[in-house]
Design an enzyme around this catalytic site. Structure first.
Site, mmCIF file in Angstrom:
data_model
loop_
_atom_site.group_PDB
_atom_site.id
_atom_site.type_symbol
_atom_site.label_atom_id
_atom_site.label_comp_id
_atom_site.label_asym_id
_atom_site.label_seq_id
_atom_site.Cartn_x
_atom_site.Cartn_y
_atom_site.Cartn_z
ATOM 1 N N ARG A 16 0.830 -1.217 0.000
ATOM 2 C CA ARG A 16 0.000 0.000 0.000
ATOM 3 C C ARG A 16 0.869 1.274 0.000
ATOM 4 O O ARG A 16 0.563 2.250 0.671
ATOM 5 C CB ARG A 16 -0.961 0.003 1.205
ATOM 6 C CG ARG A 16 -2.069 -1.013 1.083
ATOM 7 C CD ARG A 16 -3.019 -0.912 2.250
ATOM 8 N NE ARG A 16 -2.366 -1.294 3.496
ATOM 9 C CZ ARG A 16 -2.837 -1.047 4.713
ATOM 10 N NH1 ARG A 16 -3.985 -0.418 4.840
ATOM 11 N NH2 ARG A 16 -2.177 -1.430 5.781
ATOM 12 N N GLU A 17 1.957 1.238 -0.770
ATOM 13 C CA GLU A 17 2.863 2.382 -0.798
ATOM 14 C C GLU A 17 2.152 3.662 -1.260
ATOM 15 O O GLU A 17 2.438 4.753 -0.770
ATOM 16 C CB GLU A 17 4.040 2.112 -1.735
ATOM 17 C CG GLU A 17 4.966 0.996 -1.282
ATOM 18 C CD GLU A 17 4.548 -0.372 -1.820
ATOM 19 O OE1 GLU A 17 3.334 -0.616 -1.999
ATOM 20 O OE2 GLU A 17 5.435 -1.201 -2.064
ATOM 21 N N GLY A 443 -25.426 0.169 16.518
ATOM 22 C CA GLY A 443 -24.577 -0.919 17.011
ATOM 23 C C GLY A 443 -23.236 -0.468 17.543
ATOM 24 O O GLY A 443 -22.893 -0.708 18.689
ATOM 25 N N TRP A 572 -18.854 -8.808 0.761
ATOM 26 C CA TRP A 572 -17.585 -8.146 1.042
ATOM 27 C C TRP A 572 -16.422 -9.129 1.141
ATOM 28 O O TRP A 572 -15.368 -8.823 1.678
ATOM 29 C CB TRP A 572 -17.731 -7.275 2.304
ATOM 30 C CG TRP A 572 -18.598 -6.070 2.042
ATOM 31 C CD1 TRP A 572 -18.998 -5.604 0.827
ATOM 32 C CD2 TRP A 572 -19.180 -5.177 3.007
ATOM 33 N NE1 TRP A 572 -19.790 -4.487 0.966
ATOM 34 C CE2 TRP A 572 -19.926 -4.199 2.282
ATOM 35 C CE3 TRP A 572 -19.147 -5.101 4.406
ATOM 36 C CZ2 TRP A 572 -20.628 -3.166 2.911
ATOM 37 C CZ3 TRP A 572 -19.844 -4.073 5.031
ATOM 38 C CH2 TRP A 572 -20.579 -3.116 4.297
ATOM 39 N N GLU A 616 -26.112 -3.821 -2.631
ATOM 40 C CA GLU A 616 -24.873 -3.887 -3.423
ATOM 41 C C GLU A 616 -24.719 -5.188 -4.201
ATOM 42 O O GLU A 616 -24.031 -5.224 -5.200
ATOM 43 C CB GLU A 616 -23.668 -3.825 -2.477
ATOM 44 C CG GLU A 616 -23.295 -2.466 -2.031
ATOM 45 C CD GLU A 616 -22.013 -2.541 -1.226
ATOM 46 O OE1 GLU A 616 -22.026 -1.983 -0.144
ATOM 47 O OE2 GLU A 616 -21.024 -3.157 -1.691
ATOM 48 N N GLU A 676 -30.619 4.001 6.540
ATOM 49 C CA GLU A 676 -30.052 5.330 6.305
ATOM 50 C C GLU A 676 -30.985 6.155 5.429
ATOM 51 O O GLU A 676 -31.427 5.702 4.395
ATOM 52 C CB GLU A 676 -28.713 5.188 5.588
ATOM 53 C CG GLU A 676 -28.136 6.525 5.152
ATOM 54 C CD GLU A 676 -26.822 6.369 4.393
ATOM 55 O OE1 GLU A 676 -26.000 5.548 4.799
ATOM 56 O OE2 GLU A 676 -26.643 7.075 3.402
ATOM 57 N N HIS A 705 -22.123 10.585 9.430
ATOM 58 C CA HIS A 705 -20.872 10.690 8.678
ATOM 59 C C HIS A 705 -20.163 12.004 8.928
ATOM 60 O O HIS A 705 -19.091 12.248 8.391
ATOM 61 C CB HIS A 705 -21.140 10.509 7.190
ATOM 62 C CG HIS A 705 -21.819 9.208 6.895
ATOM 63 N ND1 HIS A 705 -23.177 9.093 6.806
ATOM 64 C CD2 HIS A 705 -21.318 7.963 6.728
ATOM 65 C CE1 HIS A 705 -23.493 7.824 6.574
ATOM 66 N NE2 HIS A 705 -22.377 7.124 6.523
ATOM 67 N N CYS A 737 -26.509 5.300 10.944
ATOM 68 C CA CYS A 737 -25.568 4.183 10.843
ATOM 69 C C CYS A 737 -24.804 4.093 12.162
ATOM 70 O O CYS A 737 -25.079 4.848 13.107
ATOM 71 C CB CYS A 737 -24.634 4.394 9.648
ATOM 72 S SG CYS A 737 -23.687 2.923 9.181
HETATM 73 N N1 GLN Z 1 -23.685 -2.533 13.385
HETATM 74 C C1 GLN Z 1 -22.776 -1.885 12.518
HETATM 75 C C2 GLN Z 1 -22.249 -0.613 13.171
HETATM 76 O O1 GLN Z 1 -22.968 0.020 13.860
HETATM 77 C C3 GLN Z 1 -23.391 -1.538 11.189
HETATM 78 C C4 GLN Z 1 -22.412 -0.888 10.242
HETATM 79 C C5 GLN Z 1 -22.910 -0.646 8.846
HETATM 80 O O2 GLN Z 1 -24.075 -0.606 8.590
HETATM 81 N N2 GLN Z 1 -22.055 -0.444 7.888
HETATM 82 O O3 GLN Z 1 -21.134 -0.227 12.991
HETATM 83 ZN ZN ZN Z 2 -25.025 1.481 8.248
#
Ligand code: GLN
Ligand code: ZN
Length: 766
Positions: A16-17, A443, A572, A616, A676, A705, A737
């Site tokens: 990862r330079e 969470g 993922w 996704e 979200e 965010h 989130c």
């Molecule tokens: N439970 C996870 C958190 O709160 C959910 C994260 C996510 O939705 N990307 O971090």
């Molecule tokens: Zn989330």
């Protein structure tokens, strides 16, 4: 011998330079010339790797400091007006500003408040590109010389160059019309002269071939876009270079006739995703055209079964002779750089894998084998490939009878809760006795530097397992105490023990492995290290019960158990190529189902199974959507359904845009979904006009965010908006989130305001 080439190589560097250098530059810890020197060295190394593997052409233009689409916008001068003072020229700093906005801080998400350009998923990969923004009077020209300088650089190093460029139709299609809706396609006549100039410049620099990527040819394309190809490519045909048209991530299908009709010198096809199409293309090629056969998987990390590949493609090679080129299915951007330095993987597992460098070697041997099947090197390499194939096929780490039996034994009742939602909701309410508009979080709570340092100390053996657990339990206790003080209704344990929501589970599941340096660029300087799902997935022991039970023991309020769902773990990871995605997902679902049952048994009354990647995973072609949505929702339900009516199942999704899959989300039948939506001002609710979501739902009321602390009035306004579409009995109150990228002070202030907003609106109901 067949010419070999690749569509692109990972630019981030084996260690990862590039990430390190770019971030040092952003932090002001290094200068532009220092950053440029690192970049030049990486390019030289990657070209050298390609040349040493005997590739006939090396790819130039796959390098980007942040993103290749962004660099093309720079080259063409597509700079949103908010980033340019009049007369300012395009340079790297400007491109970084477009990507990152102004005061950006390092966390895993984009920051709307900085007005950076939008970023979105690159087709069905986990790479994200910077979305070009077009004005109605958009002009195009040549404004940034990066590509040309790199071609010259490669020529100076003695390489046979093949510049790579996103084609004009895909570039326009992937961008956004800004400032009033207009048809982006109308910009094409203005864009083509710029492409002609670019091609002429590349020819002057000694390029014989130029690869134009048009991956939108793998999509369901509006007719007008498909029809625009003919005229566009006719106007490029007089350029003094040979054009290789490349589409990937799927077949051309209904766009094939269009592609075949274009005046280009060659066509690339993704022979991993659409092997049968290679024959159709070969049969239709004009005499002077080449076929670039993408037979090595550019999207996954498995070693190619060389003998099977040779058996399959030998007849095509015989038919096309020199007109067959060999390649990987797509750019190698989507796989890690080099397997060789990996120390943690055992020899057997390693023998099954090929990263970018190993894929180049595969191409070399394949080309050699097609003309000299008896060459000693071919024999040796084929024998090694055969051995790897055989060991992978029969290894007890891959084939686990009990896992396969459990999946085979799944019956409809395993994917169904005992009672319908309405009945469950009554039972749950009687047990939980929650107020109207209950408040909760998603969470995670702040992953403080102290938490990270402790995890690192444990991983590197500086502290014992017992010490590590003690610290984590202290963090959990602290987190519970703070949530009680905030008077949230449903608590969480805070996820202090989790580095990453997929990695955490991957490390505890059999059949899943991790690399030390298998980094893949996700966006900008951000890389991920996807788990490798190599075998049947099993859960040797409980994964989360201890933490959740510890948290629950500290409070009388319900604490949610917290899991990552099967669809997200799959999305993922690097999945198996010897088993369908659906089957892998069902195996994951069975493992998670055991965890859910254990949590319930240990007295956890609410269990959340996160599925942020649910959307996704959608296939590129619409016709494949129903089948995916069907098995994905089923896998979720299998994981969620071993429990009694009384146990409440939550799920969580982020990354917006759900309106087109609301029925599938409803089919997951979670009792509550937190989702979200605050950044889009509850846009989600518009979808409810066409489809009434039937279960409990918590549309996020503030954007996590950003460190900004929202006023309680903003959140009560959003709640009242939500109440127009969702009855109060089913509405939950929560952030967008998880809070792991935030710090405690802003987190506590924001949640305090959120609880106040919920109380205020709640009071209107009594
Ligand atoms: N439970 C996870 C958190 O709160 C959910 C994260 C996510 O939705 N990307 O971090
Ligand atoms: Zn989330």
């Amino acid at each position: 011998m067949a010419l070999t080439h690749i569509l692109g190589f990972p630019r981030i560097g084996a260690r990862r330079e590039l990430k390190t250098a770019v971030e040092a530059y952003w932090a002001g810890a290094s200068t532009l010339p220092e950053l440029e020197a690192v970049a030049r060295e990486l390019r030289a190394r990657h070209w050298q790797t390609q040349a040493e593997a005997g590739l006939g052409l090396v790819a130039i233009g796959d390098f980007a400091y942040y993103d290749q689409v962004l660099e093309l916008s720079g080259l063409l001068g597509v700079i949103p007006p908010r980033f340019t003072a009049a007369g300012e020229s395009v340079d790297l700093d400007l491109l970084f500003r477009m990507a990152r906005g102004k005061g950006v801080q390092a966390c895993g998400h984009q920051h709307a408040e900085t007005f950076a350009c939008e970023m979105t998923k690159w087709f069905d990969t986990n790479y994200h590109y910077i979305v070009p923004e077009f004005q109605e009077d958009q002009a195009f020209g040549i404004h940034y010389a990066g590509l040309f300088a790199q071609v010259a650089e490669a020529r100076d190093l003695g390489h046979a160059v093949k510049p790579v460029l996103l084609g004009p139709l895909s570039y326009l299609y992937l961008g956004k019309a800004k400032g009033g809706a207009f048809d982006k396609l109308a910009l094409l006549p203005r864009l083509l002269p710029a492409y002609r100039q670019i091609l002429a410049r590349l020819a002057e620099l000694g390029a014989d071939w130029v690869q134009l990527d048009e991956p939108i040819l793998a999509l369901d394309l509006p007719a007008a876009w498909r029809q625009a190809f003919a005229g566009a490519y006719a106007s490029l045909a007089a350029s003094p270079v040979k054009l290789l048209l490349a589409s990937y991530f799927g077949g051309y299908e209904d766009n094939l006739d269009c592609a075949l009709s274009l005046p280009v010198a060659g066509l690339h096809c993704d022979a991993v995703r659409a092997p049968d199409e290679a024959w159709a293309i070969a049969a239709a090629l004009r005499a002077e055209q080449v076929l670039s056969l993408g037979l090595v998987d550019g999207r996954n990390i498995w070693r190619t079964d060389l003998r099977a590949a040779l058996d399959r493609w030998q007849p095509l090679a015989a038919a096309l002779g020199e007109r067959l080129w060999l390649s990987a299915s797509c750019s190698l951007l989507h796989v890690p750089v080099d397997l060789a330095p990996e120390q943690a993987l055992d020899a057997e597992l390693k023998s099954w894998l090929a990263f970018a460098a190993q894929k180049l070697a595969e191409l070399r041997v394949l080309a050699l084998a097609l003309t000299q099947p008896e060459h000693p090197e071919v024999r040796t390499v084929l024998a090694a490939s055969d051995a790897a194939v055989a060991s992978r096929r029969s290894s007890p780490r891959v084939q686990r009878a009990e896992v396969q039996a459990a999946v085979a034994a799944l019956r409809p009742e395993h994917a169904r809760r005992l009672s319908p939602y309405a009945e469950r909701a009554r039972t749950q309410q009687a047990a939980l006795n929650l107020p109207l508009l209950p408040t909760t979080t998603i969470g995670s709570f702040p992953q403080t530097p102290a938490i990270r340092a402790t995890r690192k100390a444990w991983r590197t053996g500086q502290i014992t397992e017992a010490d590590y657990r003690a610290v984590m339990l202290r963090e959990i206790a602290d987190c519970v105490r703070r949530q009680e003080a905030l008077e949230l209704d449903v608590l969480v344990h805070g996820e202090a023990e989790r580095n990453d929501m997929v990695e955490y589970f991957g490390e505890l599941l059999d059949g899943v492995a991790f690399t030390e340096n298998g980094w893949v660029q996700s966006y900008g300087s951000r890389c991920v290290k996807p788990p490798l799902i190599y075998g049947d997935v099993a859960r040797p022991a409980a994964m989360t019960v201890e933490w959740s039970a510890a948290a629950q023991s500290l409070t009388t309020r319900p604490v949610k158990g917290m899991l990552t769902g099967p669809v997200t773990i799959l999305a993922w990871s690097f999945p198996r190529d010897d088993l369908s995605r659906e089957q892998v997902c069902l195996q994951l679902a069975c493992a998670l189902r055991q965890e859910v049952a254990d949590l319930e048994q240990q007295g956890i009354a609410i269990i959340q199974i996160d599925e942020p990647a649910f959307r996704e995973g959608l296939p590129l072609r619409r016709r494949d959507w129903p089948a995916y949505l069907d098995w994905a929702a089923r896998a979720f339900r299998i994981s969620a359904s071993p429990v009694a009516d009384q146990t409440q199942i939550h799920t969580h999704m982020c990354y917006a845009e759900f309106n087109d899959i609301l029925p599938a989300i409803a089919a997951m039948d979670a009792d509550v979904i937190t989702i979200e939506t605050s950044r889009s001002d509850m846009e989600l609710l518009a979808g409810f006009e066409h489809f009434a979501y039937p279960n409990g739902i918590g549309p996020g009321v503030y954007d996590i965010h950003s460190p900004r602390v929202p006023e309680s009035e903003e959140m009560s306004r959003l709640l009242r908006l939500a109440l127009k579409a969702i009855p109060a009995e089913r509405l939950w109150v929560n952030p967008d989130c998880g809070l792991k990228t935030r710090a405690w002070p802003e987190t506590e202030s924001a949640l305090k305001a959120m609880v106040a907003a919920a109380r205020e609106v709640r009071a209107e109901f009594v």
